[in-house]
Design an enzyme around this catalytic site. Structure first.
Site, PDB file in Angstrom:
ATOM      1  N   LEU A  63      -5.538  -3.970 -14.878  1.00 33.09           N
ATOM      2  CA  LEU A  63      -5.121  -2.614 -13.960  1.00 33.09           C
ATOM      3  C   LEU A  63      -6.552  -1.721 -13.093  1.00 33.09           C
ATOM      4  O   LEU A  63      -7.889  -1.955 -15.127  1.00 33.09           O
ATOM      5  CB  LEU A  63      -4.510  -1.144 -14.331  1.00 33.09           C
ATOM      6  CG  LEU A  63      -2.691  -1.663 -14.644  1.00 33.09           C
ATOM      7  CD1 LEU A  63      -1.954  -1.148 -14.823  1.00 33.09           C
ATOM      8  CD2 LEU A  63      -2.252  -2.679 -13.337  1.00 33.09           C
ATOM      9  N   PRO A  64      -6.793  -0.842 -12.387  1.00 35.09           N
ATOM     10  CA  PRO A  64      -8.244  -0.404 -12.041  1.00 35.09           C
ATOM     11  C   PRO A  64      -8.855   0.614 -13.151  1.00 35.09           C
ATOM     12  O   PRO A  64      -9.683   0.224 -13.560  1.00 35.09           O
ATOM     13  CB  PRO A  64      -7.720   0.056 -10.758  1.00 35.09           C
ATOM     14  CG  PRO A  64      -6.331  -0.254 -10.286  1.00 35.09           C
ATOM     15  CD  PRO A  64      -5.745  -0.752 -10.920  1.00 35.09           C
ATOM     16  N   THR A  94     -10.721  -1.946 -17.314  1.00 28.91           N
ATOM     17  CA  THR A  94     -12.021  -1.195 -18.039  1.00 28.91           C
ATOM     18  C   THR A  94     -12.185  -0.031 -17.941  1.00 28.91           C
ATOM     19  O   THR A  94     -11.238   0.579 -16.512  1.00 28.91           O
ATOM     20  CB  THR A  94     -13.256  -1.573 -17.204  1.00 28.91           C
ATOM     21  OG1 THR A  94     -13.240  -2.809 -16.961  1.00 28.91           O
ATOM     22  CG2 THR A  94     -14.660  -0.631 -17.601  1.00 28.91           C
ATOM     23  N   LYS A 169     -18.540  -1.796 -23.570  1.00 29.66           N
ATOM     24  CA  LYS A 169     -18.200  -3.035 -22.096  1.00 29.66           C
ATOM     25  C   LYS A 169     -18.691  -1.732 -21.430  1.00 29.66           C
ATOM     26  O   LYS A 169     -19.075  -2.323 -19.692  1.00 29.66           O
ATOM     27  CB  LYS A 169     -17.118  -2.970 -21.593  1.00 29.66           C
ATOM     28  CG  LYS A 169     -16.244  -3.079 -20.657  1.00 29.66           C
ATOM     29  CD  LYS A 169     -16.870  -4.148 -19.531  1.00 29.66           C
ATOM     30  CE  LYS A 169     -16.374  -4.484 -17.701  1.00 29.66           C
ATOM     31  NZ  LYS A 169     -17.048  -5.853 -17.728  1.00 29.66           N
ATOM     32  N   LYS A 244     -16.662   3.496 -10.937  1.00 31.20           N
ATOM     33  CA  LYS A 244     -15.423   4.231 -11.420  1.00 31.20           C
ATOM     34  C   LYS A 244     -16.744   3.684 -13.251  1.00 31.20           C
ATOM     35  O   LYS A 244     -16.297   4.794 -14.206  1.00 31.20           O
ATOM     36  CB  LYS A 244     -14.717   3.546 -11.833  1.00 31.20           C
ATOM     37  CG  LYS A 244     -13.626   3.430 -12.508  1.00 31.20           C
ATOM     38  CD  LYS A 244     -12.572   2.276 -12.996  1.00 31.20           C
ATOM     39  CE  LYS A 244     -13.266   1.629 -13.661  1.00 31.20           C
ATOM     40  NZ  LYS A 244     -12.926  -0.030 -13.825  1.00 31.20           N
TER      41      LYS A 244
HETATM   42  P1  NAD Z   1      -7.669  -4.920  -8.419  1.00 31.97           P
HETATM   43  O1  NAD Z   1      -8.259  -3.599  -7.898  1.00 31.97           O
HETATM   44  O2  NAD Z   1      -8.625  -6.353  -7.425  1.00 31.97           O
HETATM   45  O3  NAD Z   1      -6.238  -5.746  -9.119  1.00 31.97           O
HETATM   46  C1  NAD Z   1      -5.695  -4.301  -9.102  1.00 31.97           C
HETATM   47  C2  NAD Z   1      -3.824  -4.856  -9.151  1.00 31.97           C
HETATM   48  O4  NAD Z   1      -3.637  -3.953  -9.969  1.00 31.97           O
HETATM   49  C3  NAD Z   1      -4.028  -4.646  -7.504  1.00 31.97           C
HETATM   50  O5  NAD Z   1      -3.469  -5.721  -7.036  1.00 31.97           O
HETATM   51  C4  NAD Z   1      -3.362  -3.221  -8.160  1.00 31.97           C
HETATM   52  O6  NAD Z   1      -2.064  -3.893  -7.025  1.00 31.97           O
HETATM   53  C5  NAD Z   1      -2.560  -3.416  -9.053  1.00 31.97           C
HETATM   54  N1  NAD Z   1      -1.800  -2.402  -9.784  1.00 31.97           N
HETATM   55  C6  NAD Z   1      -2.143  -0.693  -9.529  1.00 31.97           C
HETATM   56  N2  NAD Z   1      -1.744  -0.243 -10.212  1.00 31.97           N
HETATM   57  C7  NAD Z   1      -0.525  -1.155 -10.796  1.00 31.97           C
HETATM   58  C8  NAD Z   1       0.775  -0.989 -11.048  1.00 31.97           C
HETATM   59  N3  NAD Z   1       1.490   0.154 -11.332  1.00 31.97           N
HETATM   60  N4  NAD Z   1       1.772  -2.007 -11.165  1.00 31.97           N
HETATM   61  C9  NAD Z   1       1.834  -2.904 -11.099  1.00 31.97           C
HETATM   62  N5  NAD Z   1       0.674  -3.526 -10.493  1.00 31.97           N
HETATM   63  C10 NAD Z   1      -0.668  -2.322 -10.609  1.00 31.97           C
HETATM   64  O7  NAD Z   1      -8.400  -5.107  -9.443  1.00 31.97           O
HETATM   65  P2  NAD Z   1      -9.955  -6.186 -10.285  1.00 31.97           P
HETATM   66  O8  NAD Z   1     -11.442  -6.436  -9.825  1.00 31.97           O
HETATM   67  O9  NAD Z   1      -9.166  -7.288 -10.324  1.00 31.97           O
HETATM   68  O10 NAD Z   1     -10.172  -5.236 -11.300  1.00 31.97           O
HETATM   69  C11 NAD Z   1      -8.923  -4.618 -12.256  1.00 31.97           C
HETATM   70  C12 NAD Z   1     -10.244  -4.442 -13.645  1.00 31.97           C
HETATM   71  O11 NAD Z   1     -10.767  -4.934 -14.144  1.00 31.97           O
HETATM   72  C13 NAD Z   1     -10.798  -3.201 -13.205  1.00 31.97           C
HETATM   73  O12 NAD Z   1     -10.854  -1.641 -14.615  1.00 31.97           O
HETATM   74  C14 NAD Z   1     -12.152  -3.865 -13.616  1.00 31.97           C
HETATM   75  O13 NAD Z   1     -13.569  -2.206 -13.250  1.00 31.97           O
HETATM   76  C15 NAD Z   1     -12.061  -4.911 -14.547  1.00 31.97           C
HETATM   77  N6  NAD Z   1     -13.033  -5.599 -14.271  1.00 31.97           N
HETATM   78  C16 NAD Z   1     -13.562  -5.993 -13.208  1.00 31.97           C
HETATM   79  C17 NAD Z   1     -14.273  -7.709 -12.790  1.00 31.97           C
HETATM   80  C18 NAD Z   1     -14.698  -7.701 -11.677  1.00 31.97           C
HETATM   81  O14 NAD Z   1     -15.269  -8.688 -11.634  1.00 31.97           O
HETATM   82  N7  NAD Z   1     -13.211  -7.821 -10.297  1.00 31.97           N
HETATM   83  C19 NAD Z   1     -14.836  -7.872 -13.614  1.00 31.97           C
HETATM   84  C20 NAD Z   1     -15.074  -7.233 -15.332  1.00 31.97           C
HETATM   85  C21 NAD Z   1     -13.695  -6.039 -14.745  1.00 31.97           C
END
Ligand code: NAD
Length: 297
Positions: A63-64, A94, A169, A244
């Site tokens: 999740l975000p 994260t 991280k 964030k």
């Molecule tokens: P994203 O915004 O693409 O995906 C998050 C998903 O969570 C969304 O689809 C949203 O609808 C869903 N969501 C939110 N609240 C919810 C709930 N209560 N129930 C069900 N679904 C819910 O984000 P992302 O890029 O996939 O990143 C996710 C995490 O990974 C973050 O913490 C980010 O910092 C970390 N991260 C991202 C990357 C990257 O390159 N994108 C790399 C490393 C770490």
């Protein structure tokens, strides 16, 4: 066969869940956005987070931010009350170390083991199953998680006890932000003085300025074929997520009395970029705009 519930199927969670299904795990997946549920081939769609948590051996969240994770587990209809007593929880989001520890402690009271396991490697790593997992929690919990993590990643590190994965991280992403801003700055300086960004990139890659942002995530458009910069900075790792993470670095620094001048400057640069340029939903390498507005399309 181990059953796995997976919640949060965005840029990272979607491909991670797909890799688990490909590896043969019996999957139940959920996201607030229905089209993302249908996108995970080989998995059963769940009607809610509670449905995804019910009866599974392992439950994963991606999740975000911390408030989403806390709500999912400990909120009014949180899954803490649904999960099996001996379930293993792996949160790959994260988030701030304090929330990670708080949720793990609340689940431990119910007998449920939780690991914080944030990842590095970006969306390409998620798709290719080559992520790095940075794990906080007990060694016994990590041993149970290993077969699951190996289906999604190539490297697994045990950073220490609960919350330690998130601290490692945060340190990594603060360094990445500093390197990306510095790389964008150096490329803009060279181009302003008549250099070709591709030639300059190659020289610096082979010299002492080489770094991950320059070498494999180049922020100048068209220098690398598959970079976010070469597709209009779409997808990838959003500027909003990087700001964030830099906020988490600042919080962690304040709580521990640490000085982070470079991290603080990076946080201000990325926040200015998100607000001034409306770039929050673009890849973080779009920070190149701040230094070279001509790359904006
Ligand atoms: P994203 O915004 O693409 O995906 C998050 C998903 O969570 C969304 O689809 C949203 O609808 C869903 N969501 C939110 N609240 C919810 C709930 N209560 N129930 C069900 N679904 C819910 O984000 P992302 O890029 O996939 O990143 C996710 C995490 O990974 C973050 O913490 C980010 O910092 C970390 N991260 C991202 C990357 C990257 O390159 N994108 C790399 C490393 C770490």
């Amino acid at each position: 066969m181990t059953t796995v519930g997976f919640v949060g199927l965005g840029n990272m969670g979607g491909p991670m869940a797909t890799n688990l299904a490909k590896a043969g795990f019996t999957m139940k997946v959920f996201d607030l956005v229905p089209v993302l549920i249908a996108g995970v081939k080989g998995a059963a769609g769940a009607s809610s987070a509670s449905d995804a948590a019910s009866g599974v051996d392992v439950f994963i969240s991606m999740l975000p931010a911390g408030r989403h994770v806390e709500g999912l587990y400990l909120g009014d209809s949180g899954v803490a009350g649904i999960l099996k007593k001996d379930a293993l929880v792996i949160d790959c989001s994260t988030i701030d170390p304090g929330t990670a520890r708080r949720v793990a402690t609340a689940l431990a009271v119910k007998g449920i083991t939780m690991l914080d396991a944030p990842v590095s490697g970006g969306t390409a790593g998620a798709q290719n199953g080559t992520l790095t997992f940075i794990v906080g929690g007990t060694a016994a919990g990590l041993d149970r998680a290993r077969p699951i993590l190996q289906a999604m990643g190539a490297n697994i590190y045990h950073a220490g006890e609960s919350g330690a994965g998130q601290i490692a991280k945060v340190c990594n992403n603060m360094l990445l932000a500093v390197l990306m801003a510095g790389t964008a700055e150096a490329l803009a300086l060279g181009v302003k003085n008549g250099l070709d960004p591709a030639v300059l990139s190659e020289i610096m890659q082979k010299s002492s300025g080489g770094n991950w942002a320059l070498n494999v995530y180049n922020p100048w458009p068209s220098v690398q074929e598959n970079s976010a910069a070469s597709r209009g900075y779409s997808g990838g790792f959003l500027t909003d997520l990087m700001t964030k993470d830099l906020g988490l670095a600042l919080e962690t620094a304040m709580q521990s009395g640490s000085s982070i001048p470079m991290g603080s400057l990076a946080r201000n640069l990325f926040t200015t970029h998100a607000t001034l340029n409306g770039a929050g939903r673009l890849d973080f390498s779009s920070i190149q705009w701040l230094y070279a507005p001509e790359v904006r399309r």
